[in-house]
Design an enzyme around this catalytic site. Sequence first.
Site, PDB file in Angstrom:
ATOM      1  N   ASP A  74       7.507  14.826  28.009  1.00 32.17           N
ATOM      2  CA  ASP A  74       8.358  15.324  29.096  1.00 32.17           C
ATOM      3  C   ASP A  74       7.893  14.840  30.465  1.00 32.17           C
ATOM      4  O   ASP A  74       7.704  15.641  31.392  1.00 32.17           O
ATOM      5  CB  ASP A  74       8.395  16.861  29.084  1.00 32.17           C
ATOM      6  CG  ASP A  74       8.693  17.439  27.717  1.00 32.17           C
ATOM      7  OD1 ASP A  74       9.477  16.812  26.980  1.00 32.17           O
ATOM      8  OD2 ASP A  74       8.158  18.506  27.384  1.00 32.17           O
ATOM      9  N   GLU A  98      19.769  18.612  28.076  1.00 33.60           N
ATOM     10  CA  GLU A  98      18.613  19.277  28.686  1.00 33.60           C
ATOM     11  C   GLU A  98      17.917  18.303  29.644  1.00 33.60           C
ATOM     12  O   GLU A  98      18.401  17.212  29.900  1.00 33.60           O
ATOM     13  CB  GLU A  98      17.643  19.746  27.590  1.00 33.60           C
ATOM     14  CG  GLU A  98      17.154  18.626  26.693  1.00 33.60           C
ATOM     15  CD  GLU A  98      16.347  19.097  25.496  1.00 33.60           C
ATOM     16  OE1 GLU A  98      16.005  20.292  25.427  1.00 33.60           O
ATOM     17  OE2 GLU A  98      16.046  18.256  24.620  1.00 33.60           O
TER      18      GLU A  98
END
Length: 540
Positions: free
Chosen positions: A15, A187
């Site tokens: 991430d 997302e």
Amino acid sequence: MSNIKNPVLRGFNPDPSILRVGEDYYIATSTFEWFPGVQIHHSKDLVNWRLLTHALTRRSQLDMLGNPDSGGVWAPCLSYSDGVFYLIFTDVKSHMGPFRDTHNYLVTATNIEGPWSDPIYLNSSGFDPSLFHDEDGKKWLVNMLRDYRKGRNPFAGIVMQEYSVEEKRLTGPIYNIFKGTKLGLTEAPHIYKHDGTYYLIVAEGGTRFEHAVTVARSESLFDPFEADPAGPMLTAADNPQLQLQRAGHASLVQTQTGEWYIAYLCGRPLRPSMYCTLGRETALQQVEWTSDGWLRLAGGGHHPQVDVEAPNLPQHPFSSEPVTVHFDEDKLSIHMNTLREPLSEKWASLKSRPGFLRLTGRESLNSLHGQSMVARRQQAFDVEVETLLEFEPESYQHMAGIVYYYNTKNYYYLYVSHDEELGKCLNVIATDHGIYNDVLSRPVSIEGHPQVYLGMRISDEKLQFLYSFDGMRWMTIGGVLDASKISDEHVESPLNGVKMDAGFTGAFVGLCVQDLSGRKKYADFDYFTYRELERTDESE
């Protein structure tokens, strides 16, 4: 000109949020239940990287006791405005089933190395929050919106709300600016502004082998964003032969010389199992703006690449890290981590016996609370780990040793304990989907030996534990074990047809002690060696 060799951040560094301030580049990555929270790596050239610091180092910033496996810190976003670093992150308290308790916070600092502030609470409507600083001075928080209701899309779009610096809270209406594409699982939003147009970069398809990066754009923040008609900007979903798989969750940076790159997560599966034993890693790829205003990979296509042209910047290598930590300093190596809470002198001491790490036993390896473990990421497919242990157990409830760990339900453990018949002894535990098994048919007695060297050798999907009494002559113990079980893919594999868990972290190797009697029995570790071994081209 040199090349960027991907992944640039190896082993459990997912991430990525990339940021340039002047001539310095930073990447913040998720740390989940591991402490300290949010790793921040530093580079001057996008080729060479070093772990510089962590943002969340105090319990007042991050209290994860009781957090589930693969909960904790998800998807940090690092940004900079008016001399201040902003870091947004989610602390996930639950994530299995329809409901997800995802609390979003902001911390700030005027120096990337801290000190970082205590957190400001933002919202809990979803995860993967990001902060956009617009040219007019306004700041906007974006995050995915979670919908628990049956028959609805649980990824209910990307929502945006203004953040007030003065009031230290979100304020005003909430806008749903993007519902996603047919790939679903929308997302990881990041907003950027380029040539007067707003761009939204999101992850879609889920963080497994269907993962992808989608770009959308709008002339106004308040109008719906239009997805790139060409489809995902980056994905490996259509080519399982690529070395880099699971590519997605990207953020964007411009160099001081005008070049553009994205940082994104990826995984390197072993063949033929397709298990990513090193977890989700971080890679870089050059991108460019097309004449019609879309962001695409430089050179065309949408596949992740191992070798990428580096920007036109001076090379800036860093010195290599020592292989062995001797515990003779007043703090642990920056690469060492603990579970769910910061290191405490109450259970992990470098002072009680100088030159040793003393771990006082607390709860079991199944605990979501007080584990006495110090561990580091596995960052290469072939590694050796070694320590020297002094421990005098008085009961089978006293255990100390080295662990190959994914989470509380999946680990291998070579440990010293006490047996009523054999006295001091060695044993090996394998826990798979929470099911406990003794690897040995009978423990190995080491009665009369005040010290024992413990080691492990990991090569791709093979794990071998070893022990020695002199550090020279090593003996194997427990046979060759399946290291691929310490992976996202195995953790998420169904048990009796039912998915039991979600795995988002990676393999750790480390030291731990348990005292299940509560008498606070301790063990002393003289050193910790983590050595990455060279691989031939054929084994890459």
